[in-house]
Motif scaffolding. Structure first.
Motif, mmCIF file in Angstrom:
data_model
loop_
_atom_site.group_PDB
_atom_site.id
_atom_site.type_symbol
_atom_site.label_atom_id
_atom_site.label_comp_id
_atom_site.label_asym_id
_atom_site.label_seq_id
_atom_site.Cartn_x
_atom_site.Cartn_y
_atom_site.Cartn_z
ATOM 1 N N TYR A 821 0.341 -5.389 -9.535
ATOM 2 C CA TYR A 821 1.281 -4.490 -8.857
ATOM 3 C C TYR A 821 1.226 -4.813 -7.374
ATOM 4 C CZ TYR A 821 3.148 -0.348 -6.575
ATOM 5 O OH TYR A 821 3.880 0.489 -5.774
ATOM 6 N N ASP A 822 2.403 -5.022 -6.760
ATOM 7 C CA ASP A 822 2.515 -5.343 -5.340
ATOM 8 C C ASP A 822 3.165 -4.149 -4.646
ATOM 9 O OD1 ASP A 822 3.213 -6.256 -2.805
ATOM 10 O OD2 ASP A 822 3.612 -8.292 -3.509
ATOM 11 N N SER A 823 2.402 -3.467 -3.774
ATOM 12 C CA SER A 823 2.937 -2.259 -3.125
ATOM 13 C C SER A 823 4.071 -2.594 -2.170
ATOM 14 C CB SER A 823 1.814 -1.524 -2.377
ATOM 15 O OG SER A 823 1.373 -2.262 -1.246
ATOM 16 N N ALA A 825 6.487 -4.750 -2.646
ATOM 17 C CA ALA A 825 7.731 -4.809 -3.431
ATOM 18 C C ALA A 825 7.888 -3.601 -4.326
ATOM 19 C CB ALA A 825 7.737 -6.080 -4.289
ATOM 20 N N ASP A 826 6.823 -2.829 -4.455
ATOM 21 C CA ASP A 826 6.770 -1.661 -5.341
ATOM 22 C C ASP A 826 7.218 -2.026 -6.752
ATOM 23 O OD1 ASP A 826 6.288 0.917 -6.154
ATOM 24 O OD2 ASP A 826 8.267 1.668 -5.548
ATOM 25 N N ARG A 827 6.610 -3.109 -7.299
ATOM 26 C CA ARG A 827 6.939 -3.512 -8.654
ATOM 27 C C ARG A 827 5.763 -4.262 -9.278
ATOM 28 N NH1 ARG A 827 10.667 -8.827 -9.046
ATOM 29 N NH2 ARG A 827 9.518 -8.836 -11.018
ATOM 30 N N PHE A 828 5.812 -4.415 -10.592
ATOM 31 C CA PHE A 828 4.785 -5.127 -11.343
ATOM 32 C C PHE A 828 5.229 -6.565 -11.559
ATOM 33 C CE2 PHE A 828 4.441 -0.684 -12.542
ATOM 34 C CZ PHE A 828 3.071 -0.438 -12.484
ATOM 35 N N PHE A 829 4.301 -7.510 -11.434
ATOM 36 C CA PHE A 829 4.556 -8.916 -11.701
ATOM 37 C C PHE A 829 3.660 -9.361 -12.849
ATOM 38 C CE2 PHE A 829 5.842 -8.275 -7.342
ATOM 39 C CZ PHE A 829 7.028 -9.004 -7.239
ATOM 40 N N ARG A 928 0.119 -3.399 -18.082
ATOM 41 C CA ARG A 928 0.836 -2.666 -17.021
ATOM 42 C C ARG A 928 0.375 -1.217 -16.925
ATOM 43 N NH1 ARG A 928 7.092 -3.861 -15.909
ATOM 44 N NH2 ARG A 928 6.998 -6.127 -15.542
#
Length: 963
Positions: A821-823, A825-829, A928
């Motif tokens: 999770y990248d804060s 971009a506020d999304r999961f990769f 996730r």
């Protein structure tokens, strides 16, 4: 020819003796005193009057009547009167009165020695036996000698009065209070006998035990009256109040009668033990019933052995008495002495307290007992029935002995010392707060925790993970279920076991604080008269190994000390210079030891040691020595450092004149230039971590301390210094340098300057500069700024630990999927195994990587796929933070369910099965979910400053976090 039991003839013969008469340096007669009676405000009930009449008691002494009246009205009382003044009647009468009114009423009697409890139970039972009405009342002893069956029966069906000791209250009653509910809910009176013995380190412990006890009583709806019995000390009410936090009324004027007593001081030409034996032989010849008090167990045995070998027909009528004897051996000696079968007993302080041993004629004190209180307490053992008696003090080489040999009236007229404790000793506070929280959770606003010192101790415990705050923040729980056995009521810290290296047999124990000085490698150690050499001092294991050895030398440790002033409590001016009291940090470094031949003056050997320094905080006082005094001393060609060193030793030696202590409870440092003070200073400090309140009490009498120190140095007849004035048996530098003349000059210069007309001080020492406050525990510091961009990582593997040969081979497990999770971009990769380089590249751009067991697992798995040191990344491992605080691990699911009220949807084993089934999307979804839970835990902790978990007692409590 026998002269009969005439103590007056014995004293006349002693003074007229060609051999001993010249050694008598002082003799006076303490006059007899008649009884002073008084009536109670409300007469006793008939059953109680009959008990007194049967015991031959028709009237109460004035102090007895006053104290009983106060107890009846619910006031807490301390009775501080001499030995044999009938103090036990003061508490027995109100207790029996309560039992008459309500047979369900209960009382607790606390004694510092088992023998005292047994003696008082006999007295109590005898009183019950004289009354038909009270014959159903009961009393029982509850101590370490009570069988398990009787203990259980006492708990299940408690008697009216339980006779016990401090250790049993601390270890048995308080931690298992639920089993004592019937007793505690009906407790009306608590008796603390010989309360003056609860001083120093033990008193500081007992101050917390009594507060815990009162807290438990309140829990069961009880509010008992506390009755304290004490020897004559300077501050009985202050001591009782410090011990319990209660308001206590003192009763100190005794109405008991006193027979005529001779007080004789003997300054022996030969050793005090040999002189005492001669005095004892003369007493035995006259059939005078005698008690001899020695200052050590070893000396007690030696005097008894020597006296027995020279006593002829009286050899079987002499016995030693000391701690370490079996209970049945002590009971036999007490009985034989009380019955008159024994003529003499040689004792340590074990017979100083109020055990009934009958009427004695003569008390021989082999060395000054150390305090005025102990002197009169021991002397009170003779003449209890009003007959003429005598107390003979045989002086030793010690500074205080010789001080009183030269100033006998000082002993006769000097006020009893103050008994002091330090209820706020932080080390002791912490231990007892853990016990209190284990007994009942601590409410943050309850009485026991409302002082600043206690709150600070509680905060430190919470920061260390020993106290755990409830989820709502209102209560504190102990991490340990039973911390009580980790607390030694008579010590401050851990203890070292002393064992024989050859046989493994136990040879005693020593506290960690003294182990470095007394049981270092190479030290000569004596146990029960046998000599051993210390082979090893295992600091980590807490074990000292010794081996039997015959040596012709003894050892003395060498050490260096420094001190840092941490806080100033008070300051004053005495003899024209400034004196302070406050908190100190002492660093004590043992550097080696000396071998001294037992016989002769052979060359001493010095052996170096490599031991870690002991660093502790304590309380102390320090006397500044102005620069102009130093210059004047050096102008007179005197050794200034030797002078202040001698002042330090002499002050410590004379210190027990002011407070009830032993010089071994104190430490000292003298320095010609202390960097914080800006000039020379002499420090005297409490020799136990946290302090015992000794130096703080003595600070109030600084002028008296200086006067007595100068008097001790001046009056000693030696030329250059000796153990009677300025030499110390425990000096780390071997009493070098020491200059008695310089010490006298320094003190007389200060005294003369203070007595002259006021003039500006040539160089007034500045107020000491203090260090910056010590930083508080990281868990309680302000939290670090939040990272601008953080990531949360979790990895699932293709193979299990069993399939690759163990968890240490995690690099072989392979990657089924990784989620970051990248804060920013506020999304999961999502990443598969062949995409690990891309995952690594993104992780390098983050300000912080967060995971759960990421250091020990996820990073190890990744190293099998790419050549990169992931530990170079800024990382927060939540599992490691939890373990660092609690000392054990918690699962992610546990933290999530309690903190976030969220459950995990699967586990690692399920993810492994999915891999084998080719269900990659299920693994990604599960991974996730773990990342989201870990992220939400991080954000919760960052916002609240804590996470929540359920402890073993099923309470929801906090884990402080600082991210």
């Amino acid at each position: 020819m026998k002269f009969g039991s005439d103590i007056n003839e014995y004293i006349r013969s002693l003074k007229a003796s060609p051999r001993m008469g010249d050694q008598v340096v002082y003799h006076m007669t303490l006059p007899e005193r008649p009884a002073d009676f008084a009536a109670l405000e409300r007469p006793l009930a008939d059953p109680l009057r009959k008990i007194l009449t049967a015991a031959g008691i028709n009237r109460l002494y004035r102090h007895q009547a006053a104290a009983v009246d106060m107890i009846r009205t619910g006031r807490h009382v301390v009775v501080a009167t001499p030995t044999a003044s009938g103090k036990s009647l003061v508490y027995n009468l109100p207790v029996l009165e309560r039992i008459l009114e309500n047979p369900d009423s209960r009382a607790l009697y606390l004694f510092p020695l088992k023998a005292l409890a047994q003696d008082q139970l006999r007295t109590f039972s005898a009183m019950l036996g004289k009354s038909d009405v009270l014959k159903k009342a009961t009393g029982a002893i509850y101590d370490g000698d009570t069988s398990a069956w009787h203990r259980r029966r006492i708990r299940e069906k408690p008697p009216n009065v339980i006779f016990t000791n401090p250790e049993m209250l601390h270890l048995s009653l308080l931690p298992y209070h639920e089993k004592w509910a019937g007793f505690l809910s009906n407790i009306k009176i608590v008796v603390i006998d010989e309360v003056h013995t609860y001083r120093g380190i033990m008193g500081s412990h007992m101050a917390q035990v009594f507060r815990r006890f009162r807290r438990i009583c309140t829990h069961y709806g009880a509010s008992p009256v506390f009755v304290f019995s004490s020897a004559t000390v300077a501050n009985p009410a202050e001591l009782a109040e410090a011990l319990t936090g209660l308001i206590v009324t003192p009763v100190t004027e005794s109405g008991a009668p006193q027979g005529k007593k001779h007080l004789v001081f003997v300054d022996p030409f030969q050793g005090p033990a040999q002189t005492a034996i001669l005095l004892l032989k003369a007493a035995l010849y006259r059939e005078l019933r005698t008690i001899v008090y020695a200052q050590s167990r070893k000396l007690t045995e030696l005097i008894a052995l020597w006296a027995g070998s020279r006593a002829g027909a009286f050899a079987d009528r002499i016995s030693p008495y000391r701690a370490g004897f079996l209970p049945e051996e002590r009971r036999e000696i007490e009985g034989r002495l009380s019955d008159g079968e024994l003529l003499a007993v040689i004792s340590t302080s074990a017979l100083e307290l109020g055990i009934d041993i009958g009427d004695l004629d003569l008390c021989l004190l082999v060395g000054y007992p150390g305090t005025i209180v102990a002197t009169w307490q021991r002397g009170g053992r003779v003449g209890r029935s009003g007959q003429d008696a005598a107390i003979i003090l045989v002086g030793g080489e010690d500074a205080l002995d010789q001080y009183f040999m030269r100033n006998p009236l000082e002993l006769v007229t000097r006020e009893a010392e103050a008994a002091v404790i330090n209820p706020r000793n932080p080390e002791i506070l912490k231990r007892h707060l853990l016990c209190a929280a284990a007994e009942l959770p601590l409410d943050r606003d309850e009485e026991i925790i409302n002082e600043n010192a206690v709150k600070q101790a509680a905060d430190a415990l919470e920061a260390a993970g020993d106290l755990l705050r409830s989820g709502d923040g209102k209560r504190l729980f102990s991490r340990l279920k039973a911390p009580h056995r980790l607390v030694d009521l008579r010590g401050t810290g851990s203890r070292f076991a002393i064992v024989c290296a050859q046989t493994g047999s136990n040879k005693g124990e020593i506290d960690a604080f003294r182990a470095f000085r007394e049981t270092h490698p190479g030290a000569v150690y004596i146990h029960n008269g046998d000599t051993f050499l210390v082979e090893t001092l295992d600091i980590d294991a807490g074990i000292v190994k010794i081996a039997p050895a015959k040596v012709n030398y003894y050892t003395r440790v060498r050490a260096n000390k420094t001190t840092e002033i941490l806080e100033i409590y008070e300051e004053c001016t005495a003899w024209g210079t400034r004196v302070f009291t406050g908190r100190l940090k002492v660093t004590d470094q043992v550097s080696g030891y000396e071998k001294h031949p037992i016989h002769g003056r052979g060359k001493r050997a010095v052996i170096p040691l490599n031991l870690p320094p002991q660093i502790f905080e304590t309380e102390g006082l320090w006397i500044t020595i102005p620069d102009w005094v130093q210059r004047k001393t050096e102008t007179e060609r005197l050794h200034f450092m030797g002078g202040i060193h001698a002042v330090e030793h002499a002050a410590i030696g004379i210190f027990p004149l002011l407070v009830m202590t032993d010089r071994n409870d104190l430490g000292g440092i003298s320095t010609p230039l202390h960097p914080q003070v800006g000039c020379a200073a002499v420090f005297v400090y409490d020799g136990i971590p946290g302090g015992a309140g000794l130096s703080r009490q003595a600070f109030r009498k600084t002028e008296t301390l200086l006067e007595a120190t100068l008097k001790s140095i001046t009056a000693c007849a030696c030329e250059s210094g000796c153990p009677s004035c300025v030499h110390s048996p425990k000096c780390g530098s071997g009493n070098r340098p020491i200059d008695k003349a310089a010490a006298r000059f320094i003190l007389e210069t200060l005294q003369t300057a203070a007595e002259s007309l006021p003039t500006p001080e040539p160089s007034r020492p500045a107020r000491p500069t203090l260090p910056m406050p010590a930083s508080i525990h990281p868990s309680f510091q302000g939290r670090s700024p939040a990272p601008k961009r953080f990531g949360v990582l979790d990895i699932e593997t293709r193979l299990s630990a069993d399939e690759v040969g163990g968890w240490h081979r995690a690099d072989r497990m392979g990657v089924s999927c990784a989620v970051l999770y990248d804060s920013g971009a506020d999304r999961f990769f999502d990443y598969l195994q062949d995409q690990i380089p891309a995952l690594t590249a993104r992780m390098k751009t983050l300000d912080l990587v967060i995971g759960f067991n990421v250091n020990r697992f996820d990073y190890r798995v990744l190293t099998g796929q790419i050549d990169f040191d992931f530990k170079t990344l800024p990382t927060l491992d939540i599992l490691e933070e939890v373990k660092r605080y609690l000392g054990y691990r918690l699962s992610l699911n546990h933290l999530a369910s309690v903190t976030l009220e969220t459950e995990k949807t699967a586990d690692g084993l399920q993810a492994l099965r999915w891999w084998k089934e080719g269900r990659i999307q299920d693994i990604i979804d599960y991974c996730r979910m773990d990342v989201a839970v870990t992220r939400d835990l991080y954000l919760y902790g960052r916002e609240k400053g804590y996470l929540l978990f359920r402890n073993k007692a099923l309470n929801i409590v906090r884990i402080p976090v600082r991210w």
